[in-house]
Design a protein around this motif. Structure first.
Motif, short mmCIF file in Angstrom:
data_model
loop_
_atom_site.label_atom_id
_atom_site.label_comp_id
_atom_site.label_asym_id
_atom_site.label_seq_id
_atom_site.Cartn_x
_atom_site.Cartn_y
_atom_site.Cartn_z
N ARG A 108 -18.40 -12.43 -50.61
CA ARG A 108 -18.86 -10.85 -50.72
C ARG A 108 -17.96 -9.95 -49.84
N HIS A 110 -17.88 -5.73 -48.18
CA HIS A 110 -18.55 -4.87 -47.55
C HIS A 110 -17.92 -3.60 -47.28
N CYS A 114 -21.33 -1.76 -42.67
CA CYS A 114 -22.26 -2.51 -43.02
C CYS A 114 -22.48 -3.66 -42.02
N LYS A 130 -12.36 -7.18 -55.89
CA LYS A 130 -12.70 -7.53 -56.99
C LYS A 130 -12.00 -8.75 -57.90
N THR A 135 -17.57 -10.13 -54.59
CA THR A 135 -18.81 -9.42 -55.26
C THR A 135 -19.51 -8.73 -54.04
N ALA A 136 -20.09 -7.31 -54.24
CA ALA A 136 -20.65 -6.72 -53.39
C ALA A 136 -21.95 -7.45 -52.75
N CYS A 137 -21.95 -7.16 -51.41
CA CYS A 137 -23.05 -7.68 -50.66
C CYS A 137 -24.32 -7.02 -51.23
N ALA A 138 -25.64 -7.44 -50.90
CA ALA A 138 -26.81 -6.98 -51.43
C ALA A 138 -26.94 -5.18 -50.75
N LYS A 139 -26.51 -5.13 -49.52
CA LYS A 139 -26.67 -3.77 -49.01
C LYS A 139 -25.72 -2.99 -49.42
N CYS A 140 -24.39 -3.38 -49.81
CA CYS A 140 -23.20 -2.48 -50.35
C CYS A 140 -23.16 -2.26 -51.89
N GLU A 141 -23.99 -2.67 -52.54
CA GLU A 141 -23.91 -2.62 -54.04
C GLU A 141 -24.20 -0.92 -54.35
#
Length: 141
Positions: A108, A110, A114, A130, A135-141
């Motif tokens: 992931r 960040h 974050c 990318k 892929t983006a972490c859940a908080k950084c999407e």
């Protein structure tokens, strides 16, 4: 005849005396004028000497100021060069896009700030992250 000779002698002496007086006056007047001209000449020479000295001092001061201007110009050129380099670096960084943080062992990326960024996280452009498969972490999407 003696009387006539004495009279001529007297007249000649008077004329000679008058001529001498006139010549003396002319010489005296010429001497006064020559003295005044010599004094004026001395004053002008002194003024010329002072002016030449002032000109030499002004030339030395101008040369010193020119050296300072040249030095400052060189400093300005150096600062402008550094500014151009910094602007180019900034443009290169801006061209890379936004920056994110990744860890070597994670999958992931960040955003800055974050809470899940690890201690060993490294910064890289988002596009590169990318492309590397992050892929983006859940908080950084």
């Amino acid at each position: 005849m003696k009387d006539k000779l004495n009279a001529v002698k007297t007249v000649l002496c008077a004329v000679f005396a008058a001529g001498c007086a006139v010549l003396g006056f002319f010489f005296w007047d010429a001497s006064d004028r020559a003295g005044a001209l010599l004094e004026e000449n001395d004053a002008l020479r002194e003024q010329l000497s002072v002016t030449q000295s002032d000109a030499k001092n002004a030339a030395a001061a101008a040369a010193e100021l020119q050296e300072q201007v040249d030095e400052m110009t060189a400093q300005i050129d150096e600062l402008n060069s550094r500014l151009e380099q910094a602007a180019q670096s900034g443009a290169d960084a801006g061209a890379a896009g936004p920056m994110v943080y990744v860890t070597p062992s994670g999958s992931r990326y960040h955003n800055e700030g974050c809470q899940y960024i690890g201690k060993r996280a490294v910064q890289m452009p988002l596009a590169d992250a990318k492309e590397a498969g992050y892929t983006a972490c859940a908080k950084c999407e």
